[in-house]
Scaffold this motif. Structure first.
Motif, PDB file in Angstrom:
ATOM      1  N   ASP A   1      65.842  28.482  32.639  1.00  0.00           N
ATOM      2  CA  ASP A   1      65.026  28.979  31.528  1.00  0.00           C
ATOM      3  C   ASP A   1      63.963  27.961  31.144  1.00  0.00           C
ATOM      4  OD1 ASP A   1      66.517  31.265  31.513  1.00  0.00           O
ATOM      5  OD2 ASP A   1      67.750  30.707  29.784  1.00  0.00           O
ATOM      6  N   LYS A   2      64.357  26.689  31.076  1.00  0.00           N
ATOM      7  CA  LYS A   2      63.392  25.640  30.741  1.00  0.00           C
ATOM      8  C   LYS A   2      62.369  25.464  31.853  1.00  0.00           C
ATOM      9  CE  LYS A   2      66.723  23.075  27.929  1.00  0.00           C
ATOM     10  NZ  LYS A   2      67.516  21.820  27.804  1.00  0.00           N
ATOM     11  N   ALA A   3      62.830  25.558  33.104  1.00  0.00           N
ATOM     12  CA  ALA A   3      61.903  25.411  34.227  1.00  0.00           C
ATOM     13  C   ALA A   3      60.859  26.520  34.225  1.00  0.00           C
ATOM     14  CB  ALA A   3      62.687  25.420  35.546  1.00  0.00           C
ATOM     15  N   ALA A   4      61.253  27.725  33.813  1.00  0.00           N
ATOM     16  CA  ALA A   4      60.310  28.840  33.799  1.00  0.00           C
ATOM     17  C   ALA A   4      59.179  28.621  32.805  1.00  0.00           C
ATOM     18  CB  ALA A   4      61.048  30.135  33.473  1.00  0.00           C
ATOM     19  N   LYS A   5      59.398  27.775  31.795  1.00  0.00           N
ATOM     20  CA  LYS A   5      58.376  27.548  30.775  1.00  0.00           C
ATOM     21  C   LYS A   5      57.493  26.356  31.089  1.00  0.00           C
ATOM     22  CE  LYS A   5      60.689  29.698  26.889  1.00  0.00           C
ATOM     23  NZ  LYS A   5      59.586  30.674  26.773  1.00  0.00           N
ATOM     24  N   CYS A   6      57.801  25.599  32.139  1.00  0.00           N
ATOM     25  CA  CYS A   6      57.025  24.410  32.470  1.00  0.00           C
ATOM     26  C   CYS A   6      55.663  24.794  33.037  1.00  0.00           C
ATOM     27  CB  CYS A   6      57.790  23.552  33.481  1.00  0.00           C
ATOM     28  SG  CYS A   6      59.275  22.794  32.810  1.00  0.00           S
ATOM     29  N   GLN A   7      54.647  24.092  32.597  1.00  0.00           N
ATOM     30  CA  GLN A   7      53.302  24.288  33.135  1.00  0.00           C
ATOM     31  C   GLN A   7      53.091  23.460  34.398  1.00  0.00           C
ATOM     32  OE1 GLN A   7      51.262  26.514  31.762  1.00  0.00           O
ATOM     33  NE2 GLN A   7      52.831  26.956  30.223  1.00  0.00           N
ATOM     34  N   SER A   8      53.809  22.345  34.512  1.00  0.00           N
ATOM     35  CA  SER A   8      53.680  21.460  35.661  1.00  0.00           C
ATOM     36  C   SER A   8      54.695  21.842  36.721  1.00  0.00           C
ATOM     37  CB  SER A   8      53.884  20.004  35.229  1.00  0.00           C
ATOM     38  OG  SER A   8      54.122  19.181  36.345  1.00  0.00           O
ATOM     39  N   SER A   9      54.235  22.011  37.946  1.00  0.00           N
ATOM     40  CA  SER A   9      55.154  22.351  39.032  1.00  0.00           C
ATOM     41  C   SER A   9      56.079  21.188  39.365  1.00  0.00           C
ATOM     42  CB  SER A   9      54.361  22.758  40.280  1.00  0.00           C
ATOM     43  OG  SER A   9      53.551  21.682  40.737  1.00  0.00           O
TER      44      SER A   9
ATOM     45  N   GLY B   1      62.037  35.134  33.429  1.00  0.00           N
ATOM     46  CA  GLY B   1      61.042  34.852  34.451  1.00  0.00           C
ATOM     47  C   GLY B   1      61.524  34.133  35.681  1.00  0.00           C
ATOM     48  N   TRP B   2      62.786  34.201  36.024  1.00  0.00           N
ATOM     49  CA  TRP B   2      63.244  33.571  37.261  1.00  0.00           C
ATOM     50  C   TRP B   2      64.230  34.477  37.989  1.00  0.00           C
ATOM     51  CZ3 TRP B   2      68.489  33.060  37.343  1.00  0.00           C
ATOM     52  CH2 TRP B   2      69.150  32.905  36.122  1.00  0.00           C
TER      53      TRP B   2
ATOM     54  N   ILE C   1      69.673  28.631  49.491  1.00  0.00           N
ATOM     55  CA  ILE C   1      69.530  29.157  48.134  1.00  0.00           C
ATOM     56  C   ILE C   1      68.044  29.157  47.801  1.00  0.00           C
ATOM     57  CG2 ILE C   1      70.272  28.896  45.737  1.00  0.00           C
ATOM     58  CD1 ILE C   1      72.502  27.066  46.812  1.00  0.00           C
ATOM     59  N   GLN C   2      67.593  30.229  47.162  1.00  0.00           N
ATOM     60  CA  GLN C   2      66.185  30.349  46.814  1.00  0.00           C
ATOM     61  C   GLN C   2      66.049  30.706  45.341  1.00  0.00           C
ATOM     62  OE1 GLN C   2      64.126  33.042  49.422  1.00  0.00           O
ATOM     63  NE2 GLN C   2      64.879  32.067  51.293  1.00  0.00           N
ATOM     64  N   CYS C   3      65.021  30.154  44.724  1.00  0.00           N
ATOM     65  CA  CYS C   3      64.733  30.422  43.319  1.00  0.00           C
ATOM     66  C   CYS C   3      63.240  30.669  43.184  1.00  0.00           C
ATOM     67  CB  CYS C   3      65.178  29.254  42.442  1.00  0.00           C
ATOM     68  SG  CYS C   3      64.983  29.557  40.672  1.00  0.00           S
ATOM     69  N   MET C   4      62.882  31.805  42.565  1.00  0.00           N
ATOM     70  CA  MET C   4      61.482  32.177  42.386  1.00  0.00           C
ATOM     71  C   MET C   4      61.174  32.301  40.891  1.00  0.00           C
ATOM     72  SD  MET C   4      62.979  33.437  45.237  1.00  0.00           S
ATOM     73  CE  MET C   4      63.478  35.099  44.836  1.00  0.00           C
ATOM     74  N   PHE C   5      59.979  31.853  40.514  1.00  0.00           N
ATOM     75  CA  PHE C   5      59.530  31.944  39.131  1.00  0.00           C
ATOM     76  C   PHE C   5      58.339  32.889  39.060  1.00  0.00           C
ATOM     77  CE2 PHE C   5      61.812  27.965  39.314  1.00  0.00           C
ATOM     78  CZ  PHE C   5      62.560  28.000  38.152  1.00  0.00           C
ATOM     79  N   GLU C   6      58.461  33.859  38.186  1.00  0.00           N
ATOM     80  CA  GLU C   6      57.480  34.945  38.111  1.00  0.00           C
ATOM     81  C   GLU C   6      56.115  34.458  37.633  1.00  0.00           C
ATOM     82  OE1 GLU C   6      56.954  39.184  35.694  1.00  0.00           O
ATOM     83  OE2 GLU C   6      58.864  38.105  35.682  1.00  0.00           O
ATOM     84  N   LYS C   7      56.080  33.595  36.640  1.00  0.00           N
ATOM     85  CA  LYS C   7      54.823  33.188  36.031  1.00  0.00           C
ATOM     86  C   LYS C   7      53.975  32.333  36.956  1.00  0.00           C
ATOM     87  CE  LYS C   7      53.025  31.008  31.832  1.00  0.00           C
ATOM     88  NZ  LYS C   7      53.385  30.341  30.553  1.00  0.00           N
ATOM     89  N   SER C   8      54.608  31.376  37.617  1.00  0.00           N
ATOM     90  CA  SER C   8      53.858  30.435  38.461  1.00  0.00           C
ATOM     91  C   SER C   8      53.864  30.806  39.935  1.00  0.00           C
ATOM     92  CB  SER C   8      54.451  29.025  38.306  1.00  0.00           C
ATOM     93  OG  SER C   8      55.802  29.005  38.725  1.00  0.00           O
TER      94      SER C   8
ATOM     95  N   HIS D   1      57.680  25.877  48.182  1.00  0.00           N
ATOM     96  CA  HIS D   1      56.901  26.339  49.331  1.00  0.00           C
ATOM     97  C   HIS D   1      55.467  26.697  48.961  1.00  0.00           C
ATOM     98  CE1 HIS D   1      60.391  26.503  52.053  1.00  0.00           C
ATOM     99  NE2 HIS D   1      61.079  26.842  50.970  1.00  0.00           N
ATOM    100  N   ARG D   2      55.164  26.877  47.694  1.00  0.00           N
ATOM    101  CA  ARG D   2      53.788  27.195  47.307  1.00  0.00           C
ATOM    102  C   ARG D   2      52.925  25.945  47.230  1.00  0.00           C
ATOM    103  NH1 ARG D   2      50.342  27.483  43.018  1.00  0.00           N
ATOM    104  NH2 ARG D   2      51.843  26.462  41.637  1.00  0.00           N
ATOM    105  N   THR D   3      53.457  24.857  46.658  1.00  0.00           N
ATOM    106  CA  THR D   3      52.666  23.649  46.456  1.00  0.00           C
ATOM    107  C   THR D   3      52.963  22.551  47.461  1.00  0.00           C
ATOM    108  OG1 THR D   3      54.287  22.720  44.931  1.00  0.00           O
ATOM    109  CG2 THR D   3      52.577  24.137  43.991  1.00  0.00           C
TER     110      THR D   3
END
Length: 774
Positions: free
Chosen positions: A414-422, A489-490, A515-522, A556-558
């Motif tokens: 939950d906290k990771a989903a709100k982070c602006q920094s990757s 958002g995850w 294991i994979q984790c995706m964040f909707e916002k970023s 994998h995005r950055t």
């Protein structure tokens, strides 16, 4: 038995050591043991190497009797409780041991008598401070030395008494021999022996007199010794004070040098200096951190962290963006946990009253004894999933429920989903990967192997904002697919297949899959794998679990990456047990955060301000030195509920996993009868039900194979070819109900992904697609 090169015992001060043969039993007879005589105690060990840790036996000579049996044998007994039958390699060696033992016994008796009489002595005055105290200490040292010398003389006096006693006995024996009146040569030899014995006694008396003279001389010069000791003590105190001042000056110069030359912001980036020159005042909280420094920490991961220069702590909020530009950090600062709490969209503010009150207790674990070796001795080298195990070694949840326990600390995502920094988000994801192991530290029970087609749902949508679904998609080898989605958002998904081997003393469990984790916002997409779990002391001793290996959490995005290292437990290591270290770096390999902690307690992270190559480590590898800011807590383990030790060490979440719920699928783990019987403490019935379910699963599998053979028109002897594909991937001729195998477009991995339909089926109460597995 090979004998040592030198069997002669060696005296060392008040200690006497050597090899002797000790009677053990009628089967083994005499066995060679290493004996040590010290402080009135006779101890023995199997080897000299055991002296540091394992004593096989000790006897107090103050109450012991020493008796000689023959030329080499003698017996030591303390009245029946302990009796040592010993044998020396020669008569001379036996006599040396007898003399040393009698001397030690006399001294022990004397010391015991003195300690009994010392209770009535007047107490000493308390020590005074300052120079008087130093003089008193010096005087006590001198007195101690004198007492030691006196003790040595008393030992010699005791030895003289023994020599006199033995000499008298010898002379009596010789006198009796003289009365026999043998040949003339014999009389001459007897007289010669008598003269030598007398000379030996005279020499011993002379030695004692010389020692007494030495004691008198030492007492006469005690004042001069005391003065010399005072002088040496004063010089040592002055040297210690000088060294302390030099250390403080060195530390001050080092800090000044580091602040002046190590991190020259103005030289490295003139444009940055011009931008930041207008604001040099720091926040109050940063100024408080200016004087906080931390000891350098050497990590097994191959890097060292040291505190950053104080100027970085004085950066104001307006300067964060400038600092981030230089160090490569994203424009946004670290996630403020207070803002997470105050944000109306935060997890804390979205919490509502639970739909139902979850249970906080389960029946206590029964205390049934079972011989593990009788079961495991025929299973060495086999895969764990193919070993028939009674429920005595299980815990009353299935492997699907253990996978769901990974969401124990969902707040990190939950906290990771709100982070602006990757990069910052990657820190929270890494902490989440570590937190999933915290529930295993005391959990030595084996989860139930899920039946093929078994499912488990964990619906915490209204309570925690997420819902989770697991399904056993393969049985040989066992593989489970897991999918969890959150309103915040995850999305988390994983497919885990276990490769387990029993090695006789320990059990290795190697999780396969990712294991994979995706964040909707970023749109950040992370993936990682699990480390190896080892269960020690399978046969003898208390079971304990260790996690070891390395994990790479990749964005994998950055291209950002966090390399985590789980240090295996080592008896000789100076590091804290269950240690985890990690470095968060961007795609260029530049470090931005350092993570440290333990997988069973907490994780912290520190922002890296500068890094450089340090000196070579112990193995010749060059270690990287990171200058970091003050560490902040990422994650901390929740305390176990009260009475957890009698409830399989379950966490608060684990206690609710097997709680019956309405509306779940008929294949849900909560409906598994053997698991419910075990939780209720009815283990005999649970074992019988477990065997019934396993046999039913085998029958269904054989029927499925027969149908597949008929459909493919294959001969009977080719039946096994349908089970396993050419590439070795598990194929049970079973099509999962809620998951389908696809290739991930981002990672390129082939795994079972949730295809939808479960929650809709639950809403309509339509479970027609579910097989009858129970």
């Amino acid at each position: 038995m090979s004998e040592p090169k030198a069997l002669t015992p060696t005296p060392a001060g008040d200690t006497y050591k050597g090899w002797l043969f000790k009677w053990t039993n009628y089967i083994k007879g005499y066995q060679r043991r290493w004996f040590v005589l010290s402080n009135g105690l006779l101890s023995y060990y199997r080897t000299q190497a055991e002296m540091g840790h394992t004593c096989r036996g000790t006897i107090n000579l103050a109450t012991a009797n020493i008796a000689v049996e023959d030329s080499c044998n003698f017996v030591i007994s303390n009245g029946g409780a302990q009796t040592y039958h010993l044998k020396a390699s020669s008569e001379v060696e036996r006599q040396r041991w007898i003399t040393a033992l009698e001397l030690a016994k006399a001294k022990a008796v004397r010391n015991q008598a003195e300690s009994d009489d010392s209770g009535d002595e007047c107490p000493t005055s308390p020590p005074t401070s300052g120079q008087g105290g130093g003089a008193r200490n010096s005087n006590s040292e001198v007195q101690s030395t004198l007492r030691t010398l006196g003790s040595k003389v008393e030992d010699l006096s005791t030895c003289n008494d023994l020599i006199a006693k033995h000499g008298s006995a010898l002379q009596r024996s010789l006198s009796e021999l003289e009365g026999v009146r043998l040949g003339g040569d014999t009389d001459g030899k007897i007289r010669q022996v008598t003269e030598r014995a007398t000379l030996f006694r005279i020499t011993s008396n002379a030695m004692i007199n010389a020692c007494r003279d030495f004691l008198s001389l030492a007492q006469a010069h005690s004042k001069r010794w005391q003065k010399a000791l005072h002088s040496e003590r004063d010089q040592r105190i002055r040297l210690e004070e000088t060294l302390e001042q030099l250390a403080k000056q060195h530390n001050h110069l080092e800090r000044a040098f580091r602040g002046a030359t190590v991190l020259p912001l103005s030289q490295s980036n003139p444009a940055l200096d011009s931008k930041s020159s207008g604001s040099v005042k720091g926040d109050a909280s940063d100024e408080d951190d200016e004087n906080e420094f931390f000891d350098a920490m050497e990590d097994p991961a191959g890097f060292i962290t040291v505190p950053a220069d104080p100027k970085y702590h004085r950066r104001s909020g307006s300067n964060v963006s400038c600092l981030s530009t230089e160090t490569g950090i994203d424009d946004q600062s670290l996630c403020d946990e207070q803002s997470l709490g105050s944000n109306p969209e935060s997890p804390q503010s979205l919490e509502v009253e639970p739909v139902r009150k979850r249970r906080t207790k389960i029946p206590d674990k029964p205390n049934y004894s079972l011989n593990l070796w009788s079961i495991m001795k025929n299973c060495i080298g086999k895969e764990l999933s193919k070993i028939p195990m009674p429920v005595n070694f299980n815990e009353p949840i299935s492997m699907l429920q253990r996978l769901s326990e990974d969401l124990e600390y969902y707040e990190l995502l939950d906290k990771a989903a709100k982070c602006q920094s990757s990069l910052e988000q990657l820190c929270y994801v890494a902490a989440f990967t570590v937190s999933s192991y915290s529930t295993t530290v005391h959990r030595t029970g084996k989860p139930f192997n899920p039946l093929l087609g078994e499912t488990y749902e964990l619906d915490r949508l209204r309570e925690s904002g997420y819902r989770s679904l697991c399904e056993q998609v393969s049985h040989h080898p066992p593989a489970a697919a897991h999918h969890a989605i959150s309103e915040r958002g995850w999305t988390l998904r994983q497919e885990i297949s276990l490769a387990s081997k029993f090695r006789g003393k320990y059990l290795s469990i190697m999780p396969l899959g990712s294991i994979q984790c995706m964040f909707e916002k970023s749109n950040n997409h992370y993936s990682w794998k699990k480390v190896t779990t080892t269960v020690h002391n399978i046969i003898v001793g208390k079971l304990w679990i260790d996690q070891s290996g390395e994990i790479d959490v990749v964005n994998h995005r950055t291209g950002d990456r966090c390399h985590l290292k789980f240090a295996p437990y080592s008896y000789f290591s100076r590091d804290v047990a269950r240690k985890v270290t990690g470095v968060v770096a961007d795609k260029e390999g530049k470090a931005h955060y350092v993570l440290s902690g333990t997988w069973d307690e907490k994780m912290e992270f520190s922002r890296v301000m500068q890094s450089n190559k340090g000196e070579n480590g112990t193995e010749g590898k060059q270690k990287t030195v990171y200058q970091t800011l003050k560490a902040k807590e990422l994650w901390k383990k929740n305390p176990l509920p009260e009475g957890a030790e009698t409830m399989y060490y379950f966490s608060s979440l684990a206690l609710t996993l097997n709680e019956p719920e309405e509306g779940v699928a008929p294949t849900d783990s909560r409906r598994r009868p053997d698991q419910q019987l075990m939780e209720a403490g009815r283990w005999d019935e649970a074992n019988a039900e477990k065997q019934r379910l396993e046999e039913k699963q085998r029958s269904v599998r054989r029927e499925r194979e027969r149908e597949a053979q008929q459909a493919a028109n294959l001969p009977e002897e080719g039946a096994e070819g349908v089970e396993v594909a050419e590439d070795g991937v598990h194929q049970d001729n079973y099509e999962a109900m809620w998951f389908e195998r696809t290739e991930d477009a981002v990672t390129g991995e082939s795994m079972h992904v949730y295809k939808g339909g479960y929650w809709e089926a639950k809403d309509h109460g339509s479970w027609d697609v579910c097989p009858d597995i129970y």
